[in-house]
Motif scaffolding. Structure first.
Motif, PDB file in Angstrom:
ATOM      1  N   ARG A  64       0.823  -1.219   0.000  1.00  0.00           N
ATOM      2  CA  ARG A  64       0.000   0.000   0.000  1.00  0.00           C
ATOM      3  C   ARG A  64       0.856   1.268   0.000  1.00  0.00           C
ATOM      4  NH1 ARG A  64      -1.589   3.195   4.065  1.00  0.00           N
ATOM      5  NH2 ARG A  64      -0.755   1.733   5.611  1.00  0.00           N
ATOM      6  N   LYS A  65       1.895   1.300   0.833  1.00  0.00           N
ATOM      7  CA  LYS A  65       2.713   2.510   0.940  1.00  0.00           C
ATOM      8  C   LYS A  65       3.513   2.796  -0.326  1.00  0.00           C
ATOM      9  CE  LYS A  65       3.303   2.181   5.979  1.00  0.00           C
ATOM     10  NZ  LYS A  65       4.285   2.037   7.080  1.00  0.00           N
ATOM     11  N   ASP A  66       3.731   1.755  -1.155  1.00  0.00           N
ATOM     12  CA  ASP A  66       4.564   1.920  -2.341  1.00  0.00           C
ATOM     13  C   ASP A  66       3.756   2.012  -3.633  1.00  0.00           C
ATOM     14  OD1 ASP A  66       7.124   1.648  -0.910  1.00  0.00           O
ATOM     15  OD2 ASP A  66       6.456  -0.398  -0.547  1.00  0.00           O
ATOM     16  N   ALA A  67       2.427   1.900  -3.540  1.00  0.00           N
ATOM     17  CA  ALA A  67       1.582   1.933  -4.742  1.00  0.00           C
ATOM     18  C   ALA A  67       1.524   3.345  -5.320  1.00  0.00           C
ATOM     19  CB  ALA A  67       0.178   1.439  -4.408  1.00  0.00           C
ATOM     20  N   THR A  68       1.542   3.416  -6.639  1.00  0.00           N
ATOM     21  CA  THR A  68       1.407   4.708  -7.311  1.00  0.00           C
ATOM     22  C   THR A  68      -0.058   5.101  -7.380  1.00  0.00           C
ATOM     23  OG1 THR A  68       1.164   3.727  -9.504  1.00  0.00           O
ATOM     24  CG2 THR A  68       3.424   4.161  -8.728  1.00  0.00           C
ATOM     25  N   ALA A  69      -0.306   6.354  -7.715  1.00  0.00           N
ATOM     26  CA  ALA A  69      -1.683   6.828  -7.839  1.00  0.00           C
ATOM     27  C   ALA A  69      -2.432   6.055  -8.922  1.00  0.00           C
ATOM     28  CB  ALA A  69      -1.692   8.323  -8.150  1.00  0.00           C
ATOM     29  N   GLU A  70      -1.732   5.739 -10.024  1.00  0.00           N
ATOM     30  CA  GLU A  70      -2.348   4.988 -11.112  1.00  0.00           C
ATOM     31  C   GLU A  70      -2.730   3.580 -10.660  1.00  0.00           C
ATOM     32  OE1 GLU A  70      -1.306   3.333 -15.606  1.00  0.00           O
ATOM     33  OE2 GLU A  70       0.105   4.665 -14.571  1.00  0.00           O
ATOM     34  N   GLN A  71      -1.848   2.945  -9.893  1.00  0.00           N
ATOM     35  CA  GLN A  71      -2.132   1.594  -9.398  1.00  0.00           C
ATOM     36  C   GLN A  71      -3.303   1.615  -8.427  1.00  0.00           C
ATOM     37  OE1 GLN A  71       1.815   0.778  -7.941  1.00  0.00           O
ATOM     38  NE2 GLN A  71       2.307  -0.563  -9.685  1.00  0.00           N
ATOM     39  N   ARG A  72      -3.367   2.619  -7.578  1.00  0.00           N
ATOM     40  CA  ARG A  72      -4.494   2.723  -6.639  1.00  0.00           C
ATOM     41  C   ARG A  72      -5.824   2.879  -7.371  1.00  0.00           C
ATOM     42  NH1 ARG A  72      -0.806   6.174  -3.568  1.00  0.00           N
ATOM     43  NH2 ARG A  72      -0.147   5.072  -1.677  1.00  0.00           N
ATOM     44  N   ALA A  73      -5.791   3.563  -8.479  1.00  0.00           N
ATOM     45  CA  ALA A  73      -7.023   3.827  -9.223  1.00  0.00           C
ATOM     46  C   ALA A  73      -7.463   2.654 -10.090  1.00  0.00           C
ATOM     47  CB  ALA A  73      -6.846   5.073 -10.087  1.00  0.00           C
ATOM     48  N   SER A  74      -6.508   1.874 -10.598  1.00  0.00           N
ATOM     49  CA  SER A  74      -6.853   0.865 -11.603  1.00  0.00           C
ATOM     50  C   SER A  74      -6.751  -0.580 -11.131  1.00  0.00           C
ATOM     51  CB  SER A  74      -5.952   1.045 -12.831  1.00  0.00           C
ATOM     52  OG  SER A  74      -4.584   0.870 -12.474  1.00  0.00           O
ATOM     53  N   VAL A  75      -5.993  -0.842 -10.082  1.00  0.00           N
ATOM     54  CA  VAL A  75      -5.794  -2.227  -9.631  1.00  0.00           C
ATOM     55  C   VAL A  75      -6.594  -2.467  -8.357  1.00  0.00           C
ATOM     56  CG1 VAL A  75      -4.131  -3.962  -8.888  1.00  0.00           C
ATOM     57  CG2 VAL A  75      -3.484  -2.271 -10.637  1.00  0.00           C
ATOM     58  N   HIS A  76      -7.527  -3.431  -8.429  1.00  0.00           N
ATOM     59  CA  HIS A  76      -8.376  -3.726  -7.277  1.00  0.00           C
ATOM     60  C   HIS A  76      -8.311  -5.194  -6.858  1.00  0.00           C
ATOM     61  CE1 HIS A  76      -9.901   0.289  -7.658  1.00  0.00           C
ATOM     62  NE2 HIS A  76     -10.355   0.061  -8.894  1.00  0.00           N
ATOM     63  N   GLU A  77      -7.283  -5.880  -7.327  1.00  0.00           N
ATOM     64  CA  GLU A  77      -7.042  -7.258  -6.867  1.00  0.00           C
ATOM     65  C   GLU A  77      -5.991  -7.187  -5.768  1.00  0.00           C
ATOM     66  OE1 GLU A  77      -6.036 -11.758  -8.521  1.00  0.00           O
ATOM     67  OE2 GLU A  77      -5.696 -10.010  -9.821  1.00  0.00           O
ATOM     68  N   PHE A  78      -6.317  -7.757  -4.621  1.00  0.00           N
ATOM     69  CA  PHE A  78      -5.464  -7.587  -3.454  1.00  0.00           C
ATOM     70  C   PHE A  78      -4.967  -8.923  -2.916  1.00  0.00           C
ATOM     71  CE2 PHE A  78      -8.016  -3.788  -3.651  1.00  0.00           C
ATOM     72  CZ  PHE A  78      -7.100  -2.772  -3.383  1.00  0.00           C
ATOM     73  N   ASN A  79      -3.790  -8.866  -2.348  1.00  0.00           N
ATOM     74  CA  ASN A  79      -3.171 -10.012  -1.711  1.00  0.00           C
ATOM     75  C   ASN A  79      -3.874 -10.308  -0.387  1.00  0.00           C
ATOM     76  OD1 ASN A  79      -1.331 -11.966  -0.813  1.00  0.00           O
ATOM     77  ND2 ASN A  79       0.007 -10.411   0.083  1.00  0.00           N
ATOM     78  N   VAL A  80      -4.275 -11.557  -0.198  1.00  0.00           N
ATOM     79  CA  VAL A  80      -4.989 -11.956   1.014  1.00  0.00           C
ATOM     80  C   VAL A  80      -4.028 -12.194   2.176  1.00  0.00           C
ATOM     81  CG1 VAL A  80      -6.416 -13.788   2.029  1.00  0.00           C
ATOM     82  CG2 VAL A  80      -6.939 -12.909  -0.247  1.00  0.00           C
ATOM     83  N   GLY A  81      -2.816 -12.632   1.854  1.00  0.00           N
ATOM     84  CA  GLY A  81      -1.876 -12.982   2.914  1.00  0.00           C
ATOM     85  C   GLY A  81      -1.863 -14.467   3.209  1.00  0.00           C
ATOM     86  N   VAL A  82      -2.248 -15.269   2.218  1.00  0.00           N
ATOM     87  CA  VAL A  82      -2.186 -16.730   2.315  1.00  0.00           C
ATOM     88  C   VAL A  82      -1.268 -17.210   1.202  1.00  0.00           C
ATOM     89  CG1 VAL A  82      -3.480 -18.890   2.207  1.00  0.00           C
ATOM     90  CG2 VAL A  82      -4.526 -16.863   3.237  1.00  0.00           C
ATOM     91  N   TYR A  83      -0.177 -17.886   1.582  1.00  0.00           N
ATOM     92  CA  TYR A  83       0.833 -18.304   0.613  1.00  0.00           C
ATOM     93  C   TYR A  83       1.159 -19.780   0.819  1.00  0.00           C
ATOM     94  CZ  TYR A  83       1.687 -13.288   1.412  1.00  0.00           C
ATOM     95  OH  TYR A  83       1.549 -11.935   1.600  1.00  0.00           O
ATOM     96  N   CYS A  84       1.488 -20.432  -0.290  1.00  0.00           N
ATOM     97  CA  CYS A  84       2.038 -21.785  -0.211  1.00  0.00           C
ATOM     98  C   CYS A  84       3.311 -21.810  -1.047  1.00  0.00           C
ATOM     99  CB  CYS A  84       1.032 -22.814  -0.721  1.00  0.00           C
ATOM    100  SG  CYS A  84       1.540 -24.518  -0.368  1.00  0.00           S
ATOM    101  N   PHE A  85       4.406 -22.283  -0.440  1.00  0.00           N
ATOM    102  CA  PHE A  85       5.716 -22.258  -1.092  1.00  0.00           C
ATOM    103  C   PHE A  85       6.325 -23.648  -1.188  1.00  0.00           C
ATOM    104  CE2 PHE A  85       5.465 -18.087   1.070  1.00  0.00           C
ATOM    105  CZ  PHE A  85       5.729 -17.227   0.009  1.00  0.00           C
ATOM    106  N   ASP A  86       7.146 -23.823  -2.208  1.00  0.00           N
ATOM    107  CA  ASP A  86       8.120 -24.904  -2.210  1.00  0.00           C
ATOM    108  C   ASP A  86       9.200 -24.470  -1.219  1.00  0.00           C
ATOM    109  OD1 ASP A  86      10.677 -26.121  -2.801  1.00  0.00           O
ATOM    110  OD2 ASP A  86       9.778 -26.938  -4.607  1.00  0.00           O
ATOM    111  N   GLY A  87       9.307 -25.179  -0.107  1.00  0.00           N
ATOM    112  CA  GLY A  87      10.182 -24.744   0.975  1.00  0.00           C
ATOM    113  C   GLY A  87      11.626 -24.551   0.565  1.00  0.00           C
ATOM    114  N   SER A  88      12.139 -25.416  -0.264  1.00  0.00           N
ATOM    115  CA  SER A  88      13.545 -25.316  -0.689  1.00  0.00           C
ATOM    116  C   SER A  88      13.772 -24.044  -1.503  1.00  0.00           C
ATOM    117  CB  SER A  88      13.941 -26.555  -1.488  1.00  0.00           C
ATOM    118  OG  SER A  88      13.820 -27.723  -0.696  1.00  0.00           O
ATOM    119  N   ARG A  89      12.868 -23.753  -2.437  1.00  0.00           N
ATOM    120  CA  ARG A  89      12.981 -22.526  -3.219  1.00  0.00           C
ATOM    121  C   ARG A  89      12.811 -21.284  -2.338  1.00  0.00           C
ATOM    122  NH1 ARG A  89      11.946 -22.385  -8.561  1.00  0.00           N
ATOM    123  NH2 ARG A  89      12.653 -20.217  -8.289  1.00  0.00           N
ATOM    124  N   LEU A  90      11.917 -21.358  -1.381  1.00  0.00           N
ATOM    125  CA  LEU A  90      11.684 -20.230  -0.488  1.00  0.00           C
ATOM    126  C   LEU A  90      12.954 -19.862   0.268  1.00  0.00           C
ATOM    127  CD1 LEU A  90       9.780 -18.223   0.965  1.00  0.00           C
ATOM    128  CD2 LEU A  90       9.240 -20.073   2.580  1.00  0.00           C
TER     129      LEU A  90
END
Length: 412
Positions: A138-164
């Motif tokens: 949120r703090k790094d989003a540009t004005a254009e991104q705030r106006a046009s992008v409305h898909e948000f990260n939920v905060g649920v992730y699944c990783f390949d542990g080794s790659r992570l």
């Protein structure tokens, strides 16, 4: 939260916020659960003893830094699920949806998102092919991104542990917050599967008391819906508040403005309310309570019992078929079966130092406005006259009247 209570211990429908999250991940099949906590929050550690492994983040430098506190050897070779501790509305079904998508795609990472124009959190930026390009906080989003992008990260992730593990060390804190964002790992992990969730509420992170109230309302309605689908009538869901651990039997009717808290158990075929408060108490089958009644912790009411208006019971046992019609206080009382308590009856259970018990036998009839000064026993089938103050035991079948009460008739 502006609170002395750690955020994740704030209650939602009778359970600490973190418990809802732990329940969801366990139900989704998580085998080994680790909670990354602040070392200064001893209450959190005490609450999670024997429930999850604790790892401490001594310096709060961001979400990636938090994950770095887990030894790399515990992450390698595993599927690593990451969820936020302040997301109590997240369900096991949605977690499973993310896990299944991750396994099917065999990608190094999978995230959950929601489409919600009303939010202002980390935005999901997709590339031309529809895959994740990166997440902008949120703090790094540009004005254009705030106006046009409305898909948000939920905060649920699944990783390949080794790659992570490989990519965590590459993250830098060159952002406006000066933090190590876990979302920056997606600059290096490609491709990333995105799973869009349908229920926007599941994405709610509880950051303050306003969201705490909103999350509580959503959870409350989920619990009420579960009860209604299980055969309970909730006359007015908007004014009914029932905690998560409360159980209610089939064909029970809950009238408006009722509050059922803690480990309360309500039997089948009961009628509760309106305006009834019950906490950590039990009510048997076919009993009724209210209106304007209060059952406090430790109260056990049997089957076919009537608790009337403006009655209050605490640490009291009421036998089958007994009646406490109205305007009475029974504290630390053992009331037998088929007994009747007249209006205005009080068991005076506190002598200034100790709480004492009152025993009222089967079939007893207590006259209106009687005061029973504990410790005292009213025998089976005994009676008191209106306005009596009972300071001594009354034998079975006897009648006591007066101030102080004296036995005027004994069973022959």
């Amino acid at each position: 939260m502006r609170s002395r209570i750690p955020k994740v211990l704030h209650p939602i429908c009778g359970r600490p916020m973190i418990d809802w999250v732990l329940e969801a991940v366990h139900e989704a099949g998580a085998k080994h659960v680790t909670v990354i906590a602040n070392p200064h929050q001893a209450d959190v550690a005490a609450h999670l003893v024997d429930r999850a492994e604790l790892v401490y983040q001594r310096d709060p430098k961001g979400t990636a830094h938090a994950l770095q506190q887990i030894p790399a050897g515990e992450l390698r070779g595993r599927q690593v699920l990451v969820v936020n501790g302040d997301s109590p509305l997240l369900t096991a079904a949605s977690i499973l949806k993310v896990l299944h998508a991750h396994q099917e795609a065999a990608s190094p990472a999978t995230i959950a998102s929601v489409e919600d124009p009303s939010r202002d959190d980390g935005r999901v930026i997709r590339n031309r092919d529809g895959w994740l390009d990166h997440i902008v906080e949120r703090k790094d989003a540009t004005a254009e991104q705030r106006a046009s992008v409305h898909e948000f990260n939920v905060g649920v992730y699944c990783f390949d542990g080794s790659r992570l593990v490989e990519e965590l060390d590459k993250i830098k804190d060159d952002n406006k917050a000066g933090e190590f964002y876990l979302t920056d790992v997606f600059q290096h992990l490609k491709p990333v599967t995105i799973v869009k969730l349908e229920d926007l509420n599941e994405a709610m992170g509880v950051k303050d008391r306003v969201r705490l109230a909103k999350a509580t309302d959503v959870m409350r309605r989920r619990l009420l819906e579960r009860l209604m689908l299980g055969g309970v009538t909730i006359v007015d869901p908007d004014s009914t508040f029932i905690d998560a651990l409360v159980t209610v039997g089939e064909d029970t009717v809950i009238e408006p403005f009722c509050v059922l808290k803690g480990n309360t158990q309500i039997g089948a075929g009961c009628r509760i309310g309106p305006h009834v408060y019950i906490e950590d108490a039990r009510l048997g089958d076919r009993s009724d309570c209210g209106p304007f009644a209060k059952l406090r912790p430790g109260t056990e009411v049997g089957d076919d019992v009537h608790i009337g208006s403006f009655a209050e019971l605490v640490r009291t046992k009421v036998g089958r078929g007994s009646r406490v019609p109205h305007v009475s206080y029974l504290g630390d009382t053992d009331l037998g079966e088929d007994a009747n308590i007249g209006a205005g009856t009080i068991t005076a259970n506190f002598d200034g130092t100790n709480k004492n018990r009152t025993e009222i036998g089967d079939g007893a009839f207590v006259g209106v406005d009687t005061m029973l000064v504990a410790p005292v026993k009213l025998g089976k089938g005994a009676r008191t006259g209106a306005g009596s103050v009972v300071t001594k035991d009354v034998p079975d079948g006897a009648t006591a009247v007066g101030v102080p009460a004296r036995v005027v008739r004994r069973k022959t």
